[in-house]
Write an enzyme that holds these catalytic residues in place. Structure first.
Site, PDB file in Angstrom:
ATOM      1  N   SER A 124       0.834  -1.206   0.000  1.00 31.18           N
ATOM      2  CA  SER A 124       0.000   0.000   0.000  1.00 31.18           C
ATOM      3  C   SER A 124       0.861   1.246   0.000  1.00 31.18           C
ATOM      4  O   SER A 124       1.970   1.254   0.575  1.00 31.18           O
ATOM      5  CB  SER A 124      -0.866  -0.023   1.267  1.00 31.18           C
ATOM      6  OG  SER A 124      -1.471   1.223   1.501  1.00 31.18           O
ATOM      7  N   TYR A 149      -1.873  -1.177  10.935  1.00 32.72           N
ATOM      8  CA  TYR A 149      -2.133  -1.646   9.565  1.00 32.72           C
ATOM      9  C   TYR A 149      -0.942  -1.327   8.663  1.00 32.72           C
ATOM     10  O   TYR A 149      -0.424  -2.198   7.950  1.00 32.72           O
ATOM     11  CB  TYR A 149      -3.409  -0.997   9.006  1.00 32.72           C
ATOM     12  CG  TYR A 149      -3.582  -1.281   7.532  1.00 32.72           C
ATOM     13  CD1 TYR A 149      -4.052  -2.514   7.088  1.00 32.72           C
ATOM     14  CD2 TYR A 149      -3.223  -0.325   6.569  1.00 32.72           C
ATOM     15  CE1 TYR A 149      -4.164  -2.791   5.733  1.00 32.72           C
ATOM     16  CE2 TYR A 149      -3.334  -0.596   5.210  1.00 32.72           C
ATOM     17  CZ  TYR A 149      -3.810  -1.829   4.796  1.00 32.72           C
ATOM     18  OH  TYR A 149      -3.910  -2.094   3.453  1.00 32.72           O
ATOM     19  N   LYS A 153       2.017  -3.807   6.574  1.00 37.75           N
ATOM     20  CA  LYS A 153       2.415  -3.770   5.159  1.00 37.75           C
ATOM     21  C   LYS A 153       3.938  -3.622   5.050  1.00 37.75           C
ATOM     22  O   LYS A 153       4.565  -4.244   4.188  1.00 37.75           O
ATOM     23  CB  LYS A 153       1.692  -2.639   4.423  1.00 37.75           C
ATOM     24  CG  LYS A 153       0.192  -2.877   4.272  1.00 37.75           C
ATOM     25  CD  LYS A 153      -0.123  -4.159   3.509  1.00 37.75           C
ATOM     26  CE  LYS A 153      -1.588  -4.472   3.444  1.00 37.75           C
ATOM     27  NZ  LYS A 153      -1.905  -5.823   2.924  1.00 37.75           N
TER      28      LYS A 153
END
Ligand code: NAD
Ligand code: WQD
Length: 341
Positions: A124, A149, A153
Site C-alpha cells: 500500500s 495496519y 504492510k
C-alpha cells in the site's frame, strides 16, 4: 497457469480473479469470507460463465493452507487476504498482526514447500507515510508507520523480500503498492462491499447519493492544496486488477536478470482532491451528494500520488480508466446493491 488468489472474494481480489480468467489463466480462490460474501463469487460466475474453484478457509491456518496446496497444482500466488481498516487497527492491533502477518507466513511456507515460482503481495502507498514530495517514486523512503495496519504492510514487504532472496531464485516476488482503489466492474456484478459505515471516501459518496447516509463530511478544507482538501491518486480497480496479471507474467518470464524481489507503485500519477472527486461524481451521474465540511481526520496525509513510471516502463502497464469512468462504475454498483439488498 494456475493462480491462487487469497482474499479472492474481496473487493480487489474479485476483480483480479476476473482478469486472471480473461487472460487465459486459471484462478483458484481462497477466502474465509470474513470481509466478503459468497455473492461475490456469484458475480464472478455471471461475468465469466463458469464458477471458479473456491476453497473456504482461513489462510492463517497452516493445515488448511497445506490442504489447498496438496489438492491444487499452483504456479503463482496473489496474496490479498488481510484486514484493511486503518482506524480499527489502531484500536485492535493484535488481530491485524495475527492475520496480516500470520496469513503471509503460512502461505509463503506452503509456497516454498511446493516450489511455487511467483508471488505478488498487496502492499500500500501507506508505507510512504507523509511523503517529502509528490509524485512518489518507489525510491522514496518508507517512513515509520503510524498505524498497525501500515506496519503490517512494511513488515509484510520485508518478510517477502527476505524469503525471496533466501530461496536462491526459486521464488520470485513483487510487492505492489496500491494507491487509492475505486470503481467497480462495468457489469455492475462485482464491486466494493463495505460492511457497516464506510471508512473510505468513494463508498461514502455513493451511499450518500443513494440516500443511505444523510450527508458526507469532507474531513478538512484548510489544507495547503488549491481547494484546501486532501489530494489522492484514485485508481480504477480494473486497472489495478490488470496490474496483477502484468506482474505475474513478468515474474513467469525467462529474463535471468530479474531480481528475486522488487517493488512497484500502482497508481495513475494524477492527484485528485476530495472536492474534485465529489464534483466529478455529481457531474457524471447527475446525482447530488449532500455534504458539509468538518474537522480534519487525524492521521490524514495531505497529498499522496504515485510516480507510476517504473511500472509503465519496466512492466509496460499503464492506468487506462479515468476518474469519471470510475465514478460511473461505482454508482452502477451502488445502485445494483441498493436494488438487490
Ligand atoms: P477486502 O476486505 O475486500 O478483501 C480481503 C479479502 O480477504 C476478504 O474477502 C476477506 O474475507 C479475506 N480474508 C481476510 N483475512 C483472511 C484470512 N485469514 N483467510 C482467508 N481470507 C481472508 O479488501 P481489499 O480492498 O480487496 O484489499 C485487498 C488487499 O489489498 C489487502 O491486503 C489490503 O490491505 C490491500 N490494500 C487495499 C487497499 C484499499 O484501499 N482497498 C489499498 C491498499 C492495499
Ligand atoms: C481519501 C480522502 C479523507 C472519507 C486509505 C488507507 C490507505 C489505503 C487506502 C489500504 C482523504 C477524505 C474520506 C470521508 C473525507 N488502504 N474523506 N470524508 O485515507 O487516502 O487511504 O485507503 O492500504 O492505507 O489509509 O482513503 O478513502 O479513507 O480517504 O473527506 O467520509 O477522502 O480525509 O483525504 P485514504 P480514504
Amino acid at each position: 497457469m494456475n493462480i491462487l488468489v487469497t482474499g479472492g472474494a474481496g473487493y480487489i481480489g474479485s476483480h483480479t480473479v476476473v482478469e486472471i480468467a480473461k487472460s487465459g489463466h486459471t484462478p483458484i480462490i481462497v477466502d474465509d469470507f470474513r470481509n466478503s460474501r459468497e455473492s461475490a463469487v456469484d458475480g464472478i460466475e455471471s461475468i465469466l460463465g463458469y464458477r471458479p474453484t473456491v476453497h473456504a478457509g482461513d489462510c492463517t491456518d497452516p493445515t488448511f493452507v497445506e490442504s489447498v496446496f496438496s489438492q491444487e497444482s499452483i504456479d503463482g500466488i496473489i496474496h490479498f487476504a488481510a484486514l484493511k481498516s486503518v482506524g480499527e487497527s489502531v484500536e485492535r492491533p493484535l488481530p491485524y498482526y495475527q492475520n496480516n502477518i500470520g496469513s503471509l507466513v503460512a502461505v509463503l511456507e506452503a509456497a516454498l514447500r511446493h516450489g511455487t515460482k511467483a508471488f505478488v503481495f498487496s502492499s500500500s502507498a501507506t508505507v510512504y507515510g507523509e511523503p517529502d514530495s509528490n509524485p512518489i517514486p518507489e525510491t522514496a523512503p518508507r517512513k515509520q508507520a503510524t498505524t498497525p495496519y501500515g506496519n503490517t504492510k512494511q513488515i509484510g514487504e520485508d518478510i517477502l523480500r527476505d524469503t525471496a532472496y533466501a530461496s536462491n531464485g526459486l521464488l520470485r516476488s513483487v510487492s505492489l503498492r496500491y494507491f487509492n482503489p475505486i470503481g467497480a466492474h462495468e457489469s455492475g456484478l462485482i464491486g466494493e462491499l463495505p460492511i457497516g459505515v464506510p471508512n473510505n471516501l468513494v463508498p461514502y459518496v455513493t451511499q450518500t447519493a443513494a440516500g443511505l447516509r444523510e450527508r458526507l463530511t469532507i474531513f478538512g478544507n484548510d489544507y495547503p492544496t488549491p481547494d484546501g482538501t486532501c489530494i489522492r491518486d484514485y485508481i480504477h480497480v480494473v486497472d489495478l486488477a490488470k496490474a496483477h496479471i502484468t506482474t505475474l507474467e513478468y515474474l513467469f518470464s525467462e529474463d535471468v536478470n530479474k531480481p528475486a524481489y522488487d517493488v512497484y507503485n500502482v497508481g495513475t500519477g494524477n492527484g485528485t482532491s476530495v472536492q474534485e472527486l465529489i464534483e466529478t461524481f455529481e457531474r457524471e451521474t447527475g446525482v447530488k451528494v449532500p455534504h458539509t465540511v468538518g474537522p480534519r481526520r487525524a492521521g490524514d496525509v495531505v497529498v499522496c500520488y504515485a510516480d507510476p513510471g517504473k511500472m509503465n516502463r519496466e512492466l509496460e502497464w499503464k492506468a487506462e480508466f479515468t476518474t469519471s469512468q470510475a465514478m460511473i462504475d461505482s454508482w452502477r454498483w451502488q445502485r445494483n446493491l441498493w436494488f438487490t439488498s
